[in-house]
Design a protein around this motif. Sequence first.
Motif, short mmCIF file in Angstrom:
data_model
loop_
_atom_site.label_atom_id
_atom_site.label_comp_id
_atom_site.label_asym_id
_atom_site.label_seq_id
_atom_site.Cartn_x
_atom_site.Cartn_y
_atom_site.Cartn_z
N MET A 56 0.76 -1.28 -0.01
CA MET A 56 0.07 0.12 -0.03
C MET A 56 0.95 1.30 0.00
N PHE A 57 1.77 1.26 0.76
CA PHE A 57 2.74 2.35 1.04
C PHE A 57 3.47 2.89 -0.32
N LYS A 58 3.88 1.69 -1.04
CA LYS A 58 4.78 1.87 -2.22
C LYS A 58 3.73 2.50 -3.31
N ALA A 59 2.55 2.00 -3.39
CA ALA A 59 1.56 2.76 -4.36
C ALA A 59 1.38 3.77 -3.98
N ILE A 60 0.94 4.41 -2.82
CA ILE A 60 0.74 5.78 -2.63
C ILE A 60 1.99 6.54 -2.93
N GLU A 61 3.08 6.25 -2.41
CA GLU A 61 4.18 7.13 -2.66
C GLU A 61 4.57 7.35 -4.16
N LYS A 62 4.20 6.25 -5.01
CA LYS A 62 4.45 6.32 -6.32
C LYS A 62 3.45 7.43 -6.84
N ASN A 63 2.05 7.39 -6.41
CA ASN A 63 1.03 8.13 -6.98
C ASN A 63 1.64 9.63 -6.62
N LEU A 64 1.89 9.75 -5.47
CA LEU A 64 2.51 11.09 -4.83
C LEU A 64 3.47 11.81 -5.71
N ASN A 65 4.43 10.86 -5.87
CA ASN A 65 5.77 11.30 -6.76
C ASN A 65 5.32 11.74 -8.14
N SER A 66 4.35 11.19 -8.77
CA SER A 66 3.86 11.55 -9.94
C SER A 66 3.46 12.96 -9.96
N GLY A 67 2.75 13.37 -8.66
CA GLY A 67 2.35 14.84 -8.57
C GLY A 67 3.68 15.92 -8.48
N VAL A 68 4.71 15.14 -7.66
CA VAL A 68 6.30 15.82 -7.69
C VAL A 68 6.74 16.19 -9.03
N GLN A 69 6.60 15.02 -9.69
CA GLN A 69 7.21 15.04 -11.29
C GLN A 69 6.53 15.96 -12.05
N LEU A 70 5.29 16.01 -11.90
CA LEU A 70 4.41 17.34 -12.77
C LEU A 70 4.93 18.72 -12.29
N LEU A 71 4.87 18.64 -11.05
CA LEU A 71 5.35 20.29 -10.45
C LEU A 71 6.71 20.63 -10.76
N ASN A 72 7.42 19.58 -10.92
CA ASN A 72 8.93 19.83 -11.18
C ASN A 72 9.06 20.31 -12.64
N CYS A 73 8.07 20.22 -13.56
CA CYS A 73 8.26 20.68 -14.88
C CYS A 73 7.17 21.83 -15.52
N ILE A 74 6.35 22.29 -14.37
CA ILE A 74 5.38 23.41 -14.90
C ILE A 74 5.66 24.77 -14.29
N SER A 75 5.22 25.73 -14.67
CA SER A 75 5.60 27.15 -14.20
C SER A 75 4.41 27.32 -13.15
N ASP A 76 4.73 28.32 -12.14
CA ASP A 76 3.93 28.83 -11.43
C ASP A 76 2.63 29.41 -11.99
#
Length: 164
Positions: A1-21
């Motif tokens: 469970m923890f790995k799946a949740i963390e993987k999903n949340l890291n997708s959000g981080v990945q998006l934020l790292n490549c878009i502007s404010d």
Amino acid sequence: MFKAIEKNLNSGVQLLNCISDEAYSNTTIAPYYSSIGGHMRHILDVFDCVFDGLESGNINLISRKRNELAENYTQYGIAYFEDIIQRLKLINTEDLNKIVTVTDDLGLGIITANYTLGGILIQAHSHAIHHFASVGYVISQLGIELPDADFGFNPTTPKKKLSR
């Protein structure tokens, strides 16, 4: 469970790292005029409520913090994601069956129900995927590329029915 949740949340981080404010806080997309940042902040607020209620065993999903910095600036959104991921890592597997009370307003009034900690984490994870799908729509309207092909898709969605 923890790995799946963390993987999903890291997708959000990945998006934020490549878009502007500017893209992150853009509220011009109909029909809801909600920003990527608004969705991200909301996703993380639910997890934050879960973690804030762990010690007492009383999780109040109404008491979201609604941090405007995390909603409008990617650096604060990333920091919020990282905080939530670190707090997730502090949970012990043996605590997943612990009973907690969860309070929320479903639209016709406030209710409280018993959950297991694992149950509310599953709900928060599914809730995040649901909002990532909404974010995917906003992203497509802004002409931004999705961070990965599965962003916003529930893992149970039959792959043969997906048309991307």
